[in-house]
Design a protein around this motif. Structure first.
Motif, PDB file in Angstrom:
ATOM      1  N   SER A 209      11.339  -3.456  -1.480  1.00 51.94           N
ATOM      2  CA  SER A 209      12.205  -2.274  -1.563  1.00 51.94           C
ATOM      3  C   SER A 209      13.046  -2.310  -2.831  1.00 51.94           C
ATOM      4  O   SER A 209      13.312  -1.277  -3.451  1.00 51.94           O
ATOM      5  N   ARG A 210      13.461  -3.506  -3.235  1.00 53.47           N
ATOM      6  CA  ARG A 210      14.325  -3.655  -4.403  1.00 53.47           C
ATOM      7  C   ARG A 210      13.556  -3.787  -5.706  1.00 53.47           C
ATOM      8  O   ARG A 210      14.042  -3.387  -6.756  1.00 53.47           O
ATOM      9  N   HIS A 211      12.367  -4.368  -5.672  1.00 55.95           N
ATOM     10  CA  HIS A 211      11.699  -4.760  -6.910  1.00 55.95           C
ATOM     11  C   HIS A 211      10.340  -4.100  -7.126  1.00 55.95           C
ATOM     12  O   HIS A 211       9.536  -4.611  -7.913  1.00 55.95           O
ATOM     13  N   SER A 212      10.086  -3.009  -6.460  1.00 55.51           N
ATOM     14  CA  SER A 212       8.826  -2.301  -6.708  1.00 55.51           C
ATOM     15  C   SER A 212       9.072  -0.798  -6.662  1.00 55.51           C
ATOM     16  O   SER A 212      10.113  -0.334  -6.182  1.00 55.51           O
ATOM     17  N   ASP A 213       8.108  -0.066  -7.139  1.00 56.32           N
ATOM     18  CA  ASP A 213       8.194   1.397  -7.115  1.00 56.32           C
ATOM     19  C   ASP A 213       7.506   1.981  -5.886  1.00 56.32           C
ATOM     20  O   ASP A 213       7.406   3.197  -5.744  1.00 56.32           O
ATOM     21  N   PHE A 214       7.013   1.124  -5.001  1.00 57.13           N
ATOM     22  CA  PHE A 214       6.349   1.598  -3.801  1.00 57.13           C
ATOM     23  C   PHE A 214       7.365   2.139  -2.787  1.00 57.13           C
ATOM     24  O   PHE A 214       8.517   1.702  -2.750  1.00 57.13           O
ATOM     25  N   GLU A 215       6.896   3.047  -1.972  1.00 58.61           N
ATOM     26  CA  GLU A 215       7.661   3.432  -0.785  1.00 58.61           C
ATOM     27  C   GLU A 215       7.353   2.396   0.283  1.00 58.61           C
ATOM     28  O   GLU A 215       6.193   2.175   0.649  1.00 58.61           O
ATOM     29  N   VAL A 216       8.389   1.741   0.798  1.00 58.36           N
ATOM     30  CA  VAL A 216       8.211   0.622   1.719  1.00 58.36           C
ATOM     31  C   VAL A 216       8.543   1.065   3.138  1.00 58.36           C
ATOM     32  O   VAL A 216       9.594   1.662   3.384  1.00 58.36           O
ATOM     33  N   SER A 217       7.640   0.765   4.067  1.00 53.13           N
ATOM     34  CA  SER A 217       7.852   1.139   5.463  1.00 53.13           C
ATOM     35  C   SER A 217       7.134   0.145   6.370  1.00 53.13           C
ATOM     36  O   SER A 217       6.497  -0.800   5.901  1.00 53.13           O
ATOM     37  N   ALA A 218       7.252   0.361   7.667  1.00 56.77           N
ATOM     38  CA  ALA A 218       6.546  -0.458   8.661  1.00 56.77           C
ATOM     39  C   ALA A 218       6.057   0.469   9.771  1.00 56.77           C
ATOM     40  O   ALA A 218       6.548   0.411  10.908  1.00 56.77           O
ATOM     41  N   ARG A 237      -0.591  -0.622  20.695  1.00 50.98           N
ATOM     42  CA  ARG A 237      -0.287   0.023  19.435  1.00 50.98           C
ATOM     43  C   ARG A 237      -0.179  -1.033  18.343  1.00 50.98           C
ATOM     44  O   ARG A 237       0.348  -2.121  18.565  1.00 50.98           O
ATOM     45  N   MET A 238      -0.700  -0.745  17.183  1.00 52.05           N
ATOM     46  CA  MET A 238      -0.614  -1.675  16.057  1.00 52.05           C
ATOM     47  C   MET A 238       0.705  -1.477  15.331  1.00 52.05           C
ATOM     48  O   MET A 238       1.002  -0.376  14.858  1.00 52.05           O
ATOM     49  N   GLU A 239       1.503  -2.531  15.269  1.00 50.92           N
ATOM     50  CA  GLU A 239       2.805  -2.481  14.608  1.00 50.92           C
ATOM     51  C   GLU A 239       2.720  -3.284  13.314  1.00 50.92           C
ATOM     52  O   GLU A 239       2.677  -4.511  13.339  1.00 50.92           O
ATOM     53  N   THR A 240       2.699  -2.590  12.205  1.00 52.03           N
ATOM     54  CA  THR A 240       2.572  -3.269  10.918  1.00 52.03           C
ATOM     55  C   THR A 240       3.877  -3.960  10.546  1.00 52.03           C
ATOM     56  O   THR A 240       4.956  -3.599  11.028  1.00 52.03           O
ATOM     57  N   ASP A 241       3.770  -4.958   9.693  1.00 50.94           N
ATOM     58  CA  ASP A 241       4.962  -5.645   9.179  1.00 50.94           C
ATOM     59  C   ASP A 241       5.525  -4.886   7.980  1.00 50.94           C
ATOM     60  O   ASP A 241       6.691  -4.478   7.984  1.00 50.94           O
ATOM     61  N   VAL A 242       4.701  -4.695   6.950  1.00 48.67           N
ATOM     62  CA  VAL A 242       5.142  -4.009   5.743  1.00 48.67           C
ATOM     63  C   VAL A 242       3.964  -3.213   5.182  1.00 48.67           C
ATOM     64  O   VAL A 242       2.858  -3.742   5.072  1.00 48.67           O
ATOM     65  N   VAL A 243       4.219  -1.959   4.836  1.00 47.89           N
ATOM     66  CA  VAL A 243       3.213  -1.118   4.175  1.00 47.89           C
ATOM     67  C   VAL A 243       3.824  -0.572   2.887  1.00 47.89           C
ATOM     68  O   VAL A 243       4.928  -0.027   2.898  1.00 47.89           O
ATOM     69  N   LEU A 244       3.111  -0.762   1.770  1.00 50.01           N
ATOM     70  CA  LEU A 244       3.534  -0.271   0.459  1.00 50.01           C
ATOM     71  C   LEU A 244       2.667   0.929   0.099  1.00 50.01           C
ATOM     72  O   LEU A 244       1.442   0.848   0.146  1.00 50.01           O
ATOM     73  N   GLU A 245       3.308   2.034  -0.265  1.00 47.12           N
ATOM     74  CA  GLU A 245       2.552   3.247  -0.564  1.00 47.12           C
ATOM     75  C   GLU A 245       3.022   3.886  -1.860  1.00 47.12           C
ATOM     76  O   GLU A 245       4.216   3.891  -2.171  1.00 47.12           O
ATOM     77  N   SER A 246       2.055   4.406  -2.590  1.00 45.05           N
ATOM     78  CA  SER A 246       2.314   5.218  -3.771  1.00 45.05           C
ATOM     79  C   SER A 246       1.291   6.348  -3.759  1.00 45.05           C
ATOM     80  O   SER A 246       0.471   6.454  -2.844  1.00 45.05           O
ATOM     81  N   ALA A 247       1.321   7.175  -4.781  1.00 43.77           N
ATOM     82  CA  ALA A 247       0.367   8.283  -4.845  1.00 43.77           C
ATOM     83  C   ALA A 247      -1.062   7.769  -4.972  1.00 43.77           C
ATOM     84  O   ALA A 247      -2.008   8.426  -4.517  1.00 43.77           O
ATOM     85  N   GLU A 248      -1.241   6.597  -5.558  1.00 41.33           N
ATOM     86  CA  GLU A 248      -2.584   6.072  -5.811  1.00 41.33           C
ATOM     87  C   GLU A 248      -3.006   4.976  -4.845  1.00 41.33           C
ATOM     88  O   GLU A 248      -4.194   4.741  -4.657  1.00 41.33           O
ATOM     89  N   ARG A 249      -2.045   4.271  -4.232  1.00 41.10           N
ATOM     90  CA  ARG A 249      -2.413   3.084  -3.466  1.00 41.10           C
ATOM     91  C   ARG A 249      -1.673   3.012  -2.137  1.00 41.10           C
ATOM     92  O   ARG A 249      -0.571   3.556  -1.975  1.00 41.10           O
ATOM     93  N   GLN A 250      -2.311   2.299  -1.211  1.00 36.67           N
ATOM     94  CA  GLN A 250      -1.667   1.928   0.046  1.00 36.67           C
ATOM     95  C   GLN A 250      -2.018   0.463   0.310  1.00 36.67           C
ATOM     96  O   GLN A 250      -3.191   0.089   0.360  1.00 36.67           O
ATOM     97  N   ILE A 251      -0.975  -0.369   0.449  1.00 37.74           N
ATOM     98  CA  ILE A 251      -1.167  -1.803   0.663  1.00 37.74           C
ATOM     99  C   ILE A 251      -0.529  -2.178   1.994  1.00 37.74           C
ATOM    100  O   ILE A 251       0.651  -1.896   2.231  1.00 37.74           O
ATOM    101  N   VAL A 252      -1.318  -2.806   2.854  1.00 36.20           N
ATOM    102  CA  VAL A 252      -0.817  -3.265   4.151  1.00 36.20           C
ATOM    103  C   VAL A 252      -0.600  -4.769   4.077  1.00 36.20           C
ATOM    104  O   VAL A 252      -1.532  -5.524   3.773  1.00 36.20           O
TER     105      VAL A 252
END
Length: 292
Positions: A209-218, A237-252
């Motif tokens: 959240s502090r050091h990237s340009d991704f939108e950070v959520s769970a 239900r699948m409960e993710t720990d951290v998901v990073l999202e941008s216009a081009e990428r989604q990282i789980v």
């Protein structure tokens, strides 16, 4: 504490996990005599109390109740009649007192007192903690319980207490009595995998959240399955720990905190835990379908 986890790393992990990175640079965790959790937490308490002394301890109105010859606030007639205090020219009164004896100050004082019972605490740090107690003369101790920490109300005007309350609660959870009366020792919370897994997950989330340009959520993910509602309700239900999202990428990211990253079975060479791989594969497949 495992030697492969330096004290500095533990401190910064906590600062990130509790979203208090702004206080990270105020404590010298690289000092040569700062080699144990006891000393680390003592330094945090000393530094935090110094800040409160310079800027002023928090105060608020507290409901007081006492027998007094001078009427003030609300008279408790029932209690006064029951005790017959009026025969001595006194009445039981309830009134608001603007006081330093608020809950978070009492928790802080009690935590410092508990730290002084740690047998392995550095003597110089113990002396500094004793000096802090002398500056808290008006503040009373309190019997600590786990629910008590939930009653603390942190707001904009006393936000400097948040980190100290986090540390105080961790100290409360980690201190164990010893065979010597009046002494305590730290339980190594780094070996508590469940607690550390939750802290590590918060650390990873706040770091990105502090050091990237991704939108950070769970977010929660749902299985891409068709069928009767009563059957689908049985699927967890699948409960993710951290998901990073941008216009081009989604990282789980699936956060794990274990002593060993690999698992060996019999004479076979060490490999990744297959359950972890199945879990992240399920996340990725269903996240891809949700995103379309």
């Amino acid at each position: 504490m495992p030697q492969d986890i330096p004290i500095q790393n533990v401190y910064y992990l906590l600062c990130y996990a509790w979203d208090k990175l702004d206080v990270a640079g105020t404590i010298d965790v690289s000092a040569e005599d700062n080699q144990s959790l006891d000393d680390l937490f003592a330094r945090v308490l000393i530094n935090g109390t110094d800040y409160l002394v310079r800027h002023g301890f928090d105060r608020d109105y507290i409901l007081e109740r006492e027998e007094t010859p001078k009427l003030r606030g609300r008279i408790d007639v029932g209690a006064s009649m029951q005790r017959q205090t009026w025969r001595q020219g006194r009445m039981v009164c309830e009134f608001d007192e603007f006081s330093y004896n608020v809950l978070h100050n009492r928790i802080l004082r009690t935590t410092i007192e508990q730290m002084l019972r740690c047998s392995r605490l550095d003597h110089k740090l113990a002396d500094q903690l004793k000096q802090k107690l002398q500056l808290m003369g008006e503040i009373e101790s309190i019997v600590l319980t786990k629910p008590l920490f939930r009653r603390v109300r942190i707001h904009r005007n006393n936000r400097q207490y948040r980190f100290l309350m986090n540390v105080s609660e961790l100290i409360y959870d980690s201190l164990l009595p010893t065979e010597n009366q009046g002494e305590s020792r730290f339980q190594n919370f780094l070996r508590e995998e469940k607690a550390m897994a939750a802290l590590f997950e918060k650390f990873v989330k706040m770091f990105y959240s502090r050091h990237s340009d991704f939108e950070v959520s769970a977010p929660h993910l749902y299985w891409s399955q068709d069928g009767p509602r009563e059957s689908l309700d049985l699927i967890p239900r699948m409960e993710t720990d951290v998901v990073l999202e941008s216009a081009e990428r989604q990282i789980v990211l699936d956060c794990k905190f274990y002593k060993e990253a690999f698992k060996a079975k019999g004479t076979a060479s060490a490999r990744f835990n297959s359950n972890h791989l199945y879990q992240i594969t399920a996340y990725l497949r269903n996240a891809e379908r949700e995103k379309g």
